[in-house]
Motif scaffolding. Structure first.
Motif, PDB file in Angstrom:
ATOM      1  N   TYR A 181       0.732  -0.931  -0.169  1.00 54.61           N
ATOM      2  CA  TYR A 181      -0.184   0.168  -0.003  1.00 54.61           C
ATOM      3  C   TYR A 181       1.100   1.210   0.146  1.00 54.61           C
ATOM      4  O   TYR A 181       0.500   2.001  -0.990  1.00 54.61           O
ATOM      5  CB  TYR A 181      -1.309  -0.167   1.128  1.00 54.61           C
ATOM      6  N   SER A 223     -12.100  -4.513   6.509  1.00 52.12           N
ATOM      7  CA  SER A 223     -10.530  -4.981   5.971  1.00 52.12           C
ATOM      8  C   SER A 223     -10.341  -3.942   4.549  1.00 52.12           C
ATOM      9  O   SER A 223      -9.077  -3.680   4.676  1.00 52.12           O
ATOM     10  CB  SER A 223     -10.678  -6.121   5.426  1.00 52.12           C
ATOM     11  N   TYR A 276      -7.620  -0.924   5.093  1.00 56.01           N
ATOM     12  CA  TYR A 276      -6.317  -0.990   4.179  1.00 56.01           C
ATOM     13  C   TYR A 276      -6.040   0.526   3.584  1.00 56.01           C
ATOM     14  O   TYR A 276      -4.920   0.800   3.136  1.00 56.01           O
ATOM     15  CB  TYR A 276      -6.131  -2.408   3.589  1.00 56.01           C
TER      16      TYR A 276
END
Length: 209
Positions: free
Chosen positions: A64, A164, A168
Motif C-alpha cells: 500500500y 478490511s 487497508y
C-alpha cells in the motif's frame, strides 16, 4: 463554497444505501454507488467487470505505502502505475473518479472510501450509518428470504469485508466515529430521521462559515 458532497459509509443492513438514495432525491442531486464503478471503468479503460469483481474487496497485499507514494509522485497513467497489482489499479481509478465527480457536481457517494478520497474537501460531509445487529438481522432475513442465522452470518461477512477494505486503503478505522463527521443509528432514528440529521448538520456547518 463549492459543490455539496455527502459520503456514506454503512454497516450491512443498516439502510445506508436507502438513506443515500432518499437524501439525493430530496436535494435533487445524483447518487453514486454502483454507478461510480461504471464511470471509473469508462474513464480508466478497464472493463466494468474488473471493478465489480474488486468492489470493496479487501486485499492481502502489503504494497500500500509503495503504491500511494508511486501514485502521488507519478500520477495515474505513469509507467509505475502499469506495474501495480490489479486491485491497486482499481482502487486508484475509483479514487480518481471520485475526485472528478466531486469537482463537477454536488452528489451523494456510497462507500468505496469516498470520505478518504475527499478528505481535503471542505464541502464534503462524511457520514457512517449503523444499527443494532438484531435489527439488521431481521431486515436482511426478510429482504433475502433467508433464516436469521444465515442473515447474521452474511452481515458479519459483509461488515468484515468492508472494514478490511476501508482500513487497508485509508489507514483509518471503519466505523470509528473519529473517521466521520456524523455517525447515525438508523435503528433509532429511522431513514428519514437520519436524513433530517444530515441536512441539519449541513445547515449548521454552512451557517458557521
Amino acid at each position: 463554497m463549492g459543490n455539496k458532497i455527502y459520503t456514506i459509509g454503512r454497516e450491512f443492513g443498516s439502510g445506508g444505501r436507502e438513506i443515500g438514495e432518499k437524501l439525493a432525491e430530496r436535494l435533487g442531486i445524483k447518487l453514486y454507488d454502483k454507478e461510480l464503478l461504471q464511470q471509473a471503468a469508462k474513464e480508466s479503460g478497464f472493463c466494468e467487470e474488473i471493478f465489480e469483481n474488486h468492489d470493496e474487496k479487501p486485499t492481502s497485499s502489503f504494497l500500500y505505502s509503495l503504491v500511494m507514494d508511486t501514485y502521488s509522485l507519478n500520477g495515474y497513467h505513469s509507467a509505475p502505475f502499469l506495474d501495480m497489482p490489479l486491485n491497486h489499479k482499481v482502487f486508484l481509478a475509483q479514487f480518481d473518479t471520485i475526485k472528478k465527480i466531486a469537482e463537477r457536481e454536488s452528489c451523494v457517494i456510497v462507500g468505496r472510501c469516498a470520505d478518504y478520497a475527499l478528505s481535503d474537501n471542505p464541502d464534503c460531509i462524511n457520514i457512517f450509518i449503523h444499527a443494532d445487529m438484531d435489527k439488521r438481522v431481521k431486515i436482511i432475513s426478510q429482504r433475502a428470504n433467508i433464516t436469521e442465522n444465515k442473515a447474521r452470518d452474511l452481515i458479519q461477512k459483509q461488515d468484515k469485508q468492508r472494514a478490511s477494505y476501508y482500513n487497508y486503503y485509508t489507514s483509518k478505522k471503519w466505523g470509528d466515529s473519529q473517521s466521520y463527521h456524523l455517525t447515525l443509528d438508523s435503528g433509532k432514528l429511522g431513514i428519514d430521521g437520519c436524513i433530517d440529521m444530515i441536512l441539519k448538520f449541513r445547515e449548521i456547518l454552512d451557517a458557521s462559515r
